[in-house]
Design a protein around this motif. Structure first.
Motif, PDB file in Angstrom:
ATOM      1  N   GLU A 171     -13.046   3.960  -9.072  1.00  0.00           N
ATOM      2  CA  GLU A 171     -13.311   5.226  -8.365  1.00  0.00           C
ATOM      3  C   GLU A 171     -12.042   5.752  -7.704  1.00  0.00           C
ATOM      4  OE1 GLU A 171     -16.559   4.558  -5.633  1.00  0.00           O
ATOM      5  OE2 GLU A 171     -17.857   4.140  -7.349  1.00  0.00           O
TER       6      GLU A 171
ATOM      7  N   TYR B  91      -9.763   6.974 -10.466  1.00  0.00           N
ATOM      8  CA  TYR B  91     -10.344   8.108 -11.184  1.00  0.00           C
ATOM      9  C   TYR B  91     -10.213   9.384 -10.350  1.00  0.00           C
ATOM     10  CZ  TYR B  91     -13.752  10.639 -14.030  1.00  0.00           C
ATOM     11  OH  TYR B  91     -14.369  11.541 -14.853  1.00  0.00           O
ATOM     12  N   ALA B  92     -10.449   9.233  -9.058  1.00  0.00           N
ATOM     13  CA  ALA B  92     -10.384  10.393  -8.169  1.00  0.00           C
ATOM     14  C   ALA B  92      -8.948  10.694  -7.759  1.00  0.00           C
ATOM     15  CB  ALA B  92     -11.225  10.121  -6.926  1.00  0.00           C
TER      16      ALA B  92
ATOM     17  N   ALA C 216      -7.416   9.316  -5.733  1.00  0.00           N
ATOM     18  CA  ALA C 216      -7.361   9.265  -4.272  1.00  0.00           C
ATOM     19  C   ALA C 216      -6.750   7.965  -3.776  1.00  0.00           C
ATOM     20  CB  ALA C 216      -8.776   9.397  -3.703  1.00  0.00           C
TER      21      ALA C 216
ATOM     22  N   GLU D 263      -9.074  10.635 -15.390  1.00  0.00           N
ATOM     23  CA  GLU D 263      -9.944  11.576 -16.106  1.00  0.00           C
ATOM     24  C   GLU D 263      -9.276  11.949 -17.424  1.00  0.00           C
ATOM     25  OE1 GLU D 263     -12.595  15.382 -14.749  1.00  0.00           O
ATOM     26  OE2 GLU D 263     -10.903  14.738 -13.558  1.00  0.00           O
TER      27      GLU D 263
END
Ligand code: ATP
Length: 208
Positions: free
Chosen positions: A175, A178-179, A181, A207
């Protein structure tokens, strides 16, 4: 060789996995550890970005990092077995266990690592009666948590491995990546250096 099997998706392998390997070296006398990467379910959206080969490369990076980070550990041979990745049909622990008995020279009974959350459902596993006659389960239980000892189905040979688990999971790491972040400090706290470098170099878990 006394051998233990540790299955997981390892997508990606992280510091929690390495710490668990360290705990197995400390709390058991197994001489060989077989890491058994599972096939990833096809519904995961990032699956195209991370190939099986890359997931395996990451595991090898993780093993190298383990040997550096835990250089003082009792020596265990660590190998990766891809039988679950190459099997066409559905894969069950029983199949991997019988396969491994045929292909490796195993002393005594094969150990199989399972999380304590799985213990209560063990009796539903494919060919459960045969399976429990073939293996010893090493049940990973977290310190300060109620474990599944009361829920253990009868007739199962098992050893309890108590770990103080690190707060890390592959899904959280995915996560973060992917983000986009994931600040680098945070990722360093979750992944070993070689694994993080490989992920960043190959821009994995992004992504598409
Ligand atoms: P995901 O978040 O994708 O479900 P995961 O981080 O739980 O993945 P897996 O590869 O599914 O990783 O883990 C395989 C096994 O490794 C688990 O069943 C568990 O026994 C052990 N494990 C995973 N994370 C930790 C951790 N932080 N500390 C100790 N053991 C762990």
């Amino acid at each position: 060789m006394k051998t233990i099997v540790f299955g997981g998706t390892f997508n990606p392998i992280h510091l929690g996995h390495l710490y668990l390997i360290h705990t197995l070296a400390e709390q058991t006398d197994y001489q060989r550890l077989i890491l058994l990467p599972a096939r990833e379910p096809v519904h995961k959206s990032y699956r195209e970005q991370v190939t099986q080969e890359q997931r395996l490369d990451l595991i090898y990076c993780g093993i190298e990092d383990y040997h550096r980070y835990y250089a003082q550990d009792r020596k265990m041979d660590i190998v990766v077995d891809t039988c679950e990745l190459t099997r066409d049909a559905a894969s069950y622990t029983y199949m991997s266990v019988t396969d491994i008995y045929q292909r490796y020279d195993i002393d005594g009974t094969l150990g199989v690592v399972v999380g304590d959350d799985l213990v209560k459902d063990l009796h539903t596993w494919y060919r459960f009666e045969k399976l429990i006659s073939l293996v010893n389960f090493l049940v990973i239980t977290r310190e300060n948590e109620i474990d599944g000892r009361d829920e253990l189905p009868e007739g199962i040979d098992c050893q309890w491995i108590v770990v103080d688990p690190l707060k890390v999971s592959s899904s959280h790491i995915r996560e973060l990546l992917y983000a986009s972040a994931g600040d680098i400090q945070e990722l360093h706290a979750l992944l070993s250096d070689g694994v993080l470098d490989y992920i960043l170099d190959h821009e994995l878990y992004k992504e598409g």
